[in-house]
Design a protein around this motif. Structure first.
Motif, PDB file in Angstrom:
ATOM      1  N   TYR A 130       0.929  -1.244   0.345  1.00 12.63           N
ATOM      2  CA  TYR A 130      -0.064  -0.088  -0.073  1.00 12.63           C
ATOM      3  C   TYR A 130       0.853   1.271  -0.038  1.00 12.63           C
ATOM      4  O   TYR A 130       0.562   2.203  -0.722  1.00 12.63           O
ATOM      5  CB  TYR A 130      -1.015   0.036   1.193  1.00 12.63           C
ATOM      6  CG  TYR A 130      -1.676   1.229   1.326  1.00 12.63           C
ATOM      7  CD1 TYR A 130      -3.098   1.284   0.711  1.00 12.63           C
ATOM      8  CD2 TYR A 130      -1.694   2.137   2.266  1.00 12.63           C
ATOM      9  CE1 TYR A 130      -3.939   2.153   0.843  1.00 12.63           C
ATOM     10  CE2 TYR A 130      -2.413   3.364   2.405  1.00 12.63           C
ATOM     11  CZ  TYR A 130      -3.367   3.366   1.650  1.00 12.63           C
ATOM     12  OH  TYR A 130      -4.416   4.437   1.829  1.00 12.63           O
ATOM     13  N   LEU A 134       1.198   3.278  -3.617  1.00 16.62           N
ATOM     14  CA  LEU A 134       0.153   4.505  -3.849  1.00 16.62           C
ATOM     15  C   LEU A 134       0.646   5.541  -3.072  1.00 16.62           C
ATOM     16  O   LEU A 134       1.683   5.507  -2.382  1.00 16.62           O
ATOM     17  CB  LEU A 134      -1.099   4.134  -3.155  1.00 16.62           C
ATOM     18  CG  LEU A 134      -1.740   2.671  -3.629  1.00 16.62           C
ATOM     19  CD1 LEU A 134      -3.169   2.502  -3.008  1.00 16.62           C
ATOM     20  CD2 LEU A 134      -2.126   2.907  -4.935  1.00 16.62           C
ATOM     21  N   ASN A 135       0.163   6.699  -3.461  1.00 27.25           N
ATOM     22  CA  ASN A 135       0.442   8.075  -2.656  1.00 27.25           C
ATOM     23  C   ASN A 135      -0.717   8.675  -2.158  1.00 27.25           C
ATOM     24  O   ASN A 135      -1.229   9.629  -2.257  1.00 27.25           O
ATOM     25  CB  ASN A 135       0.900   8.912  -3.737  1.00 27.25           C
ATOM     26  CG  ASN A 135       1.683  10.124  -2.905  1.00 27.25           C
ATOM     27  OD1 ASN A 135       2.129  10.036  -1.742  1.00 27.25           O
ATOM     28  ND2 ASN A 135       1.675  11.379  -3.744  1.00 27.25           N
ATOM     29  N   ASP A 136      -1.401   7.584  -1.332  1.00 28.40           N
ATOM     30  CA  ASP A 136      -2.851   8.047  -0.597  1.00 28.40           C
ATOM     31  C   ASP A 136      -2.606   8.525   0.732  1.00 28.40           C
ATOM     32  O   ASP A 136      -2.222   7.843   1.469  1.00 28.40           O
ATOM     33  CB  ASP A 136      -3.735   6.783  -0.863  1.00 28.40           C
ATOM     34  CG  ASP A 136      -5.137   6.833  -0.504  1.00 28.40           C
ATOM     35  OD1 ASP A 136      -5.448   7.899   0.154  1.00 28.40           O
ATOM     36  OD2 ASP A 136      -6.176   6.167  -0.990  1.00 28.40           O
ATOM     37  N   MET A 138      -4.848   8.567   2.548  1.00 36.72           N
ATOM     38  CA  MET A 138      -5.893   7.859   3.716  1.00 36.72           C
ATOM     39  C   MET A 138      -4.966   6.867   4.637  1.00 36.72           C
ATOM     40  O   MET A 138      -4.021   6.042   4.072  1.00 36.72           O
ATOM     41  CB  MET A 138      -6.964   7.142   2.974  1.00 36.72           C
ATOM     42  CG  MET A 138      -7.625   6.089   3.664  1.00 36.72           C
ATOM     43  SD  MET A 138      -8.751   7.276   4.283  1.00 36.72           S
ATOM     44  CE  MET A 138      -9.905   5.916   5.252  1.00 36.72           C
ATOM     45  N   GLY A 193     -12.191   3.815  -2.229  1.00 37.44           N
ATOM     46  CA  GLY A 193     -10.971   4.120  -2.010  1.00 37.44           C
ATOM     47  C   GLY A 193      -9.870   3.180  -2.429  1.00 37.44           C
ATOM     48  O   GLY A 193     -10.248   2.336  -3.226  1.00 37.44           O
ATOM     49  N   THR A 194      -8.752   3.078  -1.926  1.00 39.26           N
ATOM     50  CA  THR A 194      -7.639   2.276  -2.269  1.00 39.26           C
ATOM     51  C   THR A 194      -7.227   1.150  -1.431  1.00 39.26           C
ATOM     52  O   THR A 194      -6.157   0.624  -1.664  1.00 39.26           O
ATOM     53  CB  THR A 194      -6.495   3.251  -2.911  1.00 39.26           C
ATOM     54  OG1 THR A 194      -6.137   3.741  -1.627  1.00 39.26           O
ATOM     55  CG2 THR A 194      -7.032   3.938  -4.019  1.00 39.26           C
TER      56      THR A 194
END
Length: 228
Positions: A130, A134-136, A138, A193-194
């Motif tokens: 994760y 990703l650059n999330d 959350m 979301g991711t």
């Protein structure tokens, strides 16, 4: 006259499964009671957000550690601790139910140590993937990547079982396929979301770990090397 054998109505759970369940349930019970105003006073309403901030996994913090080559224990611990803090009561309950159902099977088939390793490392692997992919912003919280790792172990057991009977091994992945399809369908109507990236990574971690931890796999690997 000998006493008749007592057969419990429900098969007992392996102690290690109970231990992880109680750890998650204990945290959730405290947070839920605080949110209901039963303990902790007015400040208890913010306990959940505080725990997510202190123990949840942040991809941005992870990126900072990678970029700077610094891995303080206070931040590395998040790879494990995020699994024990959930977003809400319902979020936690579903994770605990899945843990009990899948954990019992995995611990009984592979052993309690193997169960603990799969549960913890699937959560770690899910968070790492994760954070890397990703650059999330959350934050990641909850035991779902860990539970998906148990689904991976369940799929491995079924996969090996189907191979032994000559059946179609692809059937072993029906459960994960159905769950991912539900995620896709849910995403059509709602913003999901991711976080599914961490869950899917947890599944693959759990499946891969079984090649090392499942009974008989080392012997199978040695036999395969000798044939080569």
């Amino acid at each position: 006259m000998s006493a008749p054998d007592f057969q419990p109505p429900v098969n007992p759970l392996p102690p290690v499964v109970i231990l992880f369940f109680l750890a998650i349930a204990g945290v959730e019970a405290g947070l839920s009671l605080g949110e209901a105003g039963l303990i902790g006073g007015p400040g208890a309403v913010g306990w959940r957000l505080g725990l997510i901030r202190d123990y949840g996994f942040s991809g941005q913090i992870f990126d900072w550690m990678i970029a700077n080559g610094q891995f303080p224990l206070s931040e590395v611990k998040r790879l494990v601790t995020y699994s024990f803090v959930h977003l809400g009561f319902t979020h936690g309950i579903f994770a605990m139910v899945l843990l009990l159902a899948l954990g019992k099977m995995v611990a009984e088939v592979m052993g309690q140590v193997a169960f603990a390793v799969i549960f913890v490392l699937s959560g770690v692997g899910g968070a790492v993937v994760y954070g890397l992919l990703l650059n999330d912003p959350m934050w990641l919280s909850g035991a779902y990547p860990n539970v998906y790792g148990l689904i991976g172990a369940y799929s491995f057991v079924l996969w090996r079982s189907l191979a032994g009977t000559g059946a179609q091994q692809a059937r072993a992945f029906t459960l994960i396929g159905m769950l991912m399809a539900l995620q896709l369908l849910w995403g059509v109507f709602f913003e999901v979301g991711t976080l599914w990236v961490a869950e899917l990574a947890g599944f693959f971690c759990g499946f891969a770990l079984c090649f090392l931890l499942a009974p008989g796999e080392w012997a199978r690997m040695r036999a395969g090397l000798r044939r080569r």
